[in-house]
Design a protein around this motif. Structure first.
Motif, short mmCIF file in Angstrom:
data_model
loop_
_atom_site.label_atom_id
_atom_site.label_comp_id
_atom_site.label_asym_id
_atom_site.label_seq_id
_atom_site.Cartn_x
_atom_site.Cartn_y
_atom_site.Cartn_z
N TYR A 154 0.79 -1.23 0.00
CA TYR A 154 0.00 0.00 0.00
C TYR A 154 0.83 1.28 0.00
N LYS A 155 2.09 1.19 -0.39
CA LYS A 155 2.93 2.39 -0.38
C LYS A 155 2.42 3.45 -1.37
N ASN A 156 1.76 3.02 -2.45
CA ASN A 156 1.24 3.99 -3.43
C ASN A 156 0.03 4.76 -2.89
N TYR A 157 -0.53 4.28 -1.77
CA TYR A 157 -1.69 4.93 -1.18
C TYR A 157 -1.33 5.65 0.12
N ALA A 158 -0.04 5.89 0.32
CA ALA A 158 0.45 6.44 1.60
C ALA A 158 -0.24 7.76 1.96
N VAL A 159 -0.41 8.65 0.98
CA VAL A 159 -1.02 9.96 1.24
C VAL A 159 -2.46 9.80 1.75
N TYR A 160 -3.22 8.92 1.10
CA TYR A 160 -4.62 8.72 1.48
C TYR A 160 -4.72 8.07 2.86
N LEU A 182 -3.91 10.64 5.51
CA LEU A 182 -5.06 11.53 5.65
C LEU A 182 -6.17 10.87 6.47
N ALA A 183 -6.40 9.58 6.23
CA ALA A 183 -7.43 8.85 6.98
C ALA A 183 -7.08 8.79 8.46
N TYR A 184 -5.79 8.55 8.78
CA TYR A 184 -5.37 8.52 10.18
C TYR A 184 -5.51 9.89 10.83
#
Length: 340
Positions: free
Chosen positions: A148-154, A157-159
């Protein structure tokens, strides 16, 4: 106004479900086949997991309710847990809290105390979800960062959003000055006096919360043990994907709880009714990276059946039995009065 909000929830939920159906339109046949091929012992394990979840939820409710009403019984807490699950689905999330307060009120916990207690219990649950997700993400760091490194920004943000929600909830309970600030802001925004009734209800709710939460906030041990119980409770649901794929060994227990907890935590920051649509979309998307769309769709579908449909049916059965019992009792009392 209430009917309009209900219809808005229903329409929004159907839009999200429509998006899910369209997104995975080419895979539904394979997904349903995966579900059909699930062995009965696995289905029994899944059902057992969701029952354990509600038994631990009842344990939490029981331990808190005893502070207000020593006569409160564990079996009442079990019935409360399943009844709340029934109303959660029946009302798309909006009625479970009211149902809990009414049920607790009927069994010895004052309605004001029940409101404060249930609010704190909900906040403890939300905090536990966030902490559980963070801990399991770190414990499973290698796998999670790899997939999931490609979704790190999302994910970050969720955290952040989850942390903000948890902090606001905690402040709402323990910090009176925050209550005053909320009411002051509400009054400033209500300069045309269109929402006077809503603000009065907010003031009453805050007074009730301050009065009823004192007992719990003065017992730090109960709060800590409730968080620990919540961690165990969440394991019961978050391990369901692991149980579904148990025979194939395609998913480890740690990966199951870390990805599921991340899905649930992320879905809770999206304002959908009872999490319908958002949880399915996020869970299928995250698990498809590890398992492929077919298996991920089957896992999500069975997870939703186990965590929504099964408790709904059990809770509905309990409500029906309780109403029949009350009806029989009322008839006997009426007959006794007439005979006298």
């Amino acid at each position: 106004m209430k009917k309009r909000r209900t219809w808005a929830k229903v329409i929004f939920a159907f839009i999200l479900i429509g998006i899910i159906i369209y997104t995975f339109r080419g895979s539904w046949k394979s997904i349903l086949q995966q579900v059909a091929d699930t062995a009965l012992p696995i289905l029994a394990l899944i059902a057992g997991a969701t029952v354990i979840y509600h038994l631990i939820e009842a344990w939490i409710t029981y331990s808190l309710a005893k502070l207000y009403c020593p006569a409160f019984r564990y079996r009442n807490a079990v019935c409360n847990a399943f009844c709340c699950s029934f109303y959660r689905l029946a009302t798309l999330g909006s009625g479970s809290g009211v149902a809990a307060v009414v049920y607790l009120g009927r069994h010895g916990v004052g309605y004001a105390e029940a409101t404060g207690m249930y609010t704190i219990q909900y906040i403890i649950h939300r905090v536990s979800v966030a902490v559980f997700s963070g801990v399991t993400f770190l414990l499973n760091w290698q796998i999670m960062s790899e997939h999931y490194k490609n979704y790190a920004v999302y994910l970050i943000l969720a955290y952040i959003l989850t942390a903000v929600i948890c902090v606001l909830c905690i402040l709402l309970v323990i910090f009176p000055k925050f209550h005053s600030a909320v009411l002051k802001l509400a009054r400033l925004l209500n300069f045309r006096h269109k929402y006077d009734g809503w603000i009065r209800r907010l003031e009453d709710s805050i007074v009730v919360l301050e009065q009823s939460s004192g007992i719990l906030l003065g017992n730090a041990g109960k709060i800590v043990t409730s968080i620990l119980k919540n961690m165990v409770k969440l394991c019961a649901w978050y391990c369901i994907p692991f149980l579904i794929l148990l025979n194939g060994g395609q998913l480890s227990f740690l990966s199951s709880v870390s990805v599921t907890s991340l899905s649930v935590m992320t879905a809770t920051v999206i304002p959908t009714p009872a999490g319908i649509g958002s949880t399915e979309l996020i869970m299928t998307g995250l698990f498809s990276i590890m398992l492929g769309v077919d298996k991920a769709g089957a896992v999500t579908l069975l997870y939703r059946i186990a965590t929504f449909i099964l408790p709904f049916l059990i809770g509905g059965g309990m409500i029906l039995v309780n109403r029949v019992r009350r009806h029989i009792t009322d008839r006997k009392q009426s007959a006794a009065r007439n005979a006298g």
